[in-house]
Design a protein around this motif. Structure first.
Motif, short mmCIF file in Angstrom:
data_model
loop_
_atom_site.label_atom_id
_atom_site.label_comp_id
_atom_site.label_asym_id
_atom_site.label_seq_id
_atom_site.Cartn_x
_atom_site.Cartn_y
_atom_site.Cartn_z
N LEU A 1 -68.15 19.89 -38.04
CA LEU A 1 -69.12 18.79 -38.00
C LEU A 1 -70.34 19.17 -37.17
O LEU A 1 -71.48 18.93 -37.59
CB LEU A 1 -68.48 17.52 -37.44
CG LEU A 1 -67.47 16.82 -38.36
CD1 LEU A 1 -66.69 15.77 -37.59
CD2 LEU A 1 -68.17 16.21 -39.57
N ALA A 2 -70.12 19.78 -36.01
CA ALA A 2 -71.24 20.21 -35.16
C ALA A 2 -72.09 21.25 -35.89
O ALA A 2 -73.33 21.21 -35.82
CB ALA A 2 -70.72 20.78 -33.85
N TYR A 3 -71.45 22.14 -36.62
CA TYR A 3 -72.17 23.14 -37.40
C TYR A 3 -73.04 22.47 -38.47
O TYR A 3 -74.22 22.79 -38.63
CB TYR A 3 -71.18 24.12 -38.04
CG TYR A 3 -71.81 25.03 -39.07
CD1 TYR A 3 -72.67 26.06 -38.69
CD2 TYR A 3 -71.56 24.85 -40.43
CE1 TYR A 3 -73.27 26.87 -39.64
CE2 TYR A 3 -72.15 25.66 -41.37
CZ TYR A 3 -73.00 26.67 -40.97
OH TYR A 3 -73.60 27.47 -41.91
N LEU A 4 -72.47 21.52 -39.20
CA LEU A 4 -73.22 20.85 -40.27
C LEU A 4 -74.39 20.04 -39.73
O LEU A 4 -75.46 20.02 -40.34
CB LEU A 4 -72.28 19.97 -41.10
CG LEU A 4 -71.26 20.75 -41.94
CD1 LEU A 4 -70.25 19.79 -42.56
CD2 LEU A 4 -71.94 21.59 -43.00
N VAL A 5 -74.22 19.40 -38.59
CA VAL A 5 -75.33 18.69 -37.97
C VAL A 5 -76.43 19.69 -37.62
O VAL A 5 -77.62 19.44 -37.88
CB VAL A 5 -74.86 17.91 -36.71
CG1 VAL A 5 -76.05 17.42 -35.90
CG2 VAL A 5 -73.96 16.75 -37.10
N THR A 6 -76.06 20.82 -37.06
CA THR A 6 -77.04 21.84 -36.69
C THR A 6 -77.77 22.36 -37.92
O THR A 6 -78.99 22.50 -37.91
CB THR A 6 -76.35 23.00 -35.93
OG1 THR A 6 -75.67 22.46 -34.79
CG2 THR A 6 -77.34 24.05 -35.49
N VAL A 7 -77.02 22.62 -38.98
CA VAL A 7 -77.62 23.10 -40.23
C VAL A 7 -78.61 22.06 -40.77
O VAL A 7 -79.72 22.40 -41.18
CB VAL A 7 -76.51 23.38 -41.28
CG1 VAL A 7 -77.08 23.48 -42.68
CG2 VAL A 7 -75.77 24.65 -40.92
N SER A 8 -78.22 20.79 -40.72
CA SER A 8 -79.08 19.75 -41.28
C SER A 8 -80.39 19.61 -40.51
O SER A 8 -81.39 19.18 -41.07
CB SER A 8 -78.35 18.41 -41.30
OG SER A 8 -78.24 17.85 -40.02
N ARG A 9 -80.40 20.00 -39.25
CA ARG A 9 -81.60 19.89 -38.42
C ARG A 9 -82.41 21.18 -38.38
O ARG A 9 -83.49 21.22 -37.79
CB ARG A 9 -81.22 19.48 -37.01
CG ARG A 9 -80.63 18.10 -36.95
CD ARG A 9 -80.19 17.73 -35.57
NE ARG A 9 -79.63 16.39 -35.57
CZ ARG A 9 -78.91 15.90 -34.58
NH1 ARG A 9 -78.68 16.62 -33.51
NH2 ARG A 9 -78.44 14.68 -34.66
N ASN A 10 -81.87 22.23 -38.97
CA ASN A 10 -82.51 23.55 -38.95
C ASN A 10 -82.41 24.17 -40.33
O ASN A 10 -81.87 25.26 -40.50
CB ASN A 10 -81.84 24.44 -37.89
CG ASN A 10 -81.99 23.88 -36.51
OD1 ASN A 10 -83.01 24.07 -35.86
ND2 ASN A 10 -80.98 23.15 -36.05
N ARG A 11 -82.95 23.48 -41.30
CA ARG A 11 -82.78 23.85 -42.71
C ARG A 11 -83.36 25.20 -43.09
O ARG A 11 -82.95 25.78 -44.09
CB ARG A 11 -83.38 22.75 -43.58
CG ARG A 11 -82.66 21.44 -43.41
CD ARG A 11 -83.43 20.28 -44.04
NE ARG A 11 -82.79 19.02 -43.74
CZ ARG A 11 -81.94 18.40 -44.56
NH1 ARG A 11 -81.67 18.92 -45.72
NH2 ARG A 11 -81.39 17.27 -44.20
N ASP A 12 -84.31 25.70 -42.32
CA ASP A 12 -84.95 26.95 -42.69
C ASP A 12 -84.33 28.18 -42.03
O ASP A 12 -84.77 29.30 -42.28
CB ASP A 12 -86.44 26.89 -42.36
CG ASP A 12 -87.15 25.81 -43.15
OD1 ASP A 12 -86.73 25.55 -44.30
OD2 ASP A 12 -88.11 25.22 -42.63
N LEU A 13 -83.34 27.98 -41.18
CA LEU A 13 -82.72 29.10 -40.48
C LEU A 13 -81.51 29.61 -41.26
O LEU A 13 -80.76 28.81 -41.83
CB LEU A 13 -82.30 28.69 -39.08
CG LEU A 13 -83.41 28.37 -38.09
CD1 LEU A 13 -82.81 27.94 -36.75
CD2 LEU A 13 -84.32 29.56 -37.90
N PRO A 14 -81.28 30.91 -41.25
CA PRO A 14 -80.11 31.47 -41.95
C PRO A 14 -78.85 31.36 -41.10
O PRO A 14 -78.35 32.33 -40.55
CB PRO A 14 -80.52 32.94 -42.16
CG PRO A 14 -81.41 33.24 -40.99
CD PRO A 14 -82.15 31.96 -40.70
#
Length: 158
Positions: free
Chosen positions: A36-49
């Motif tokens: 869940l923490a990973y997905l939140v991070t991904v959703s806020r940093n959409r342009d990072l690999p």
């Protein structure tokens, strides 16, 4: 923002346990929490690999299996987060991508559980998945589909 209800979280953790015989429920809960923490991070940093570890990916897989819950979660996070599985590959470990993911999580105020992100040499948490996602592949392990904006309605003349 509450991402999952207690019952949803428990069901997802039980899926992790079911996919990994012998795993303790406590550990499964940690894995789901980290996913869940990973997905939140991904959703806020959409342009990072960004990419998950195999252990965190196991939690993500369990979330995806609960399709309604996962769809609602993605809606809360601003768009559907697609997952593109790669061929099981123990040697595709990309330390730079994991380091970027952890640094991005920490910058967002999340304290990642490093045991769940450990590289192949120091990993002590066993899960069925042996995939190290690499953001250098064509589509990477994630793609976020933004929620379409509603089209303005056209008034019909009376």
């Amino acid at each position: 923002m509450t991402l999952l209800t207690r019952d949803e979280f428990r069901r997802v953790a039980l899926t992790v346990v079911g996919n990994n015989p012998g795993m303790e429920m406590n550990l499964a809960g940690q894995i789901v929490g980290e996913a869940l923490a990973y997905l939140v991070t991904v959703s806020r940093n959409r342009d990072l690999p960004l990419a998950p570890s195999p252990v965190v990916d196991e939690g993500w897989h369990a979330l995806i299996l609960h399709t309604e819950t996962y769809g609602q979660l993605c809606e809360k996070l601003g768009g559907f987060i697609h997952h593109y599985p790669e061929t099981p590959e123990e040697t595709a470990y990309d330390a730079e991508s994991i380091a970027l993911t952890l640094a991005t999580m920490e910058a967002a105020g999340v304290a990642p559980d490093r045991a769940l992100w450990a590289g192949p040499e120091e990993n002590e948490v066993g899960v069925r998945s042996i995939v190290w996602h690499t953001p250098s592949s064509n589509c990477g392990p994630i793609k976020i589909e933004k929620k379409p904006k509603p089209k303005p309605s056209k008034a019909v003349p009376a």
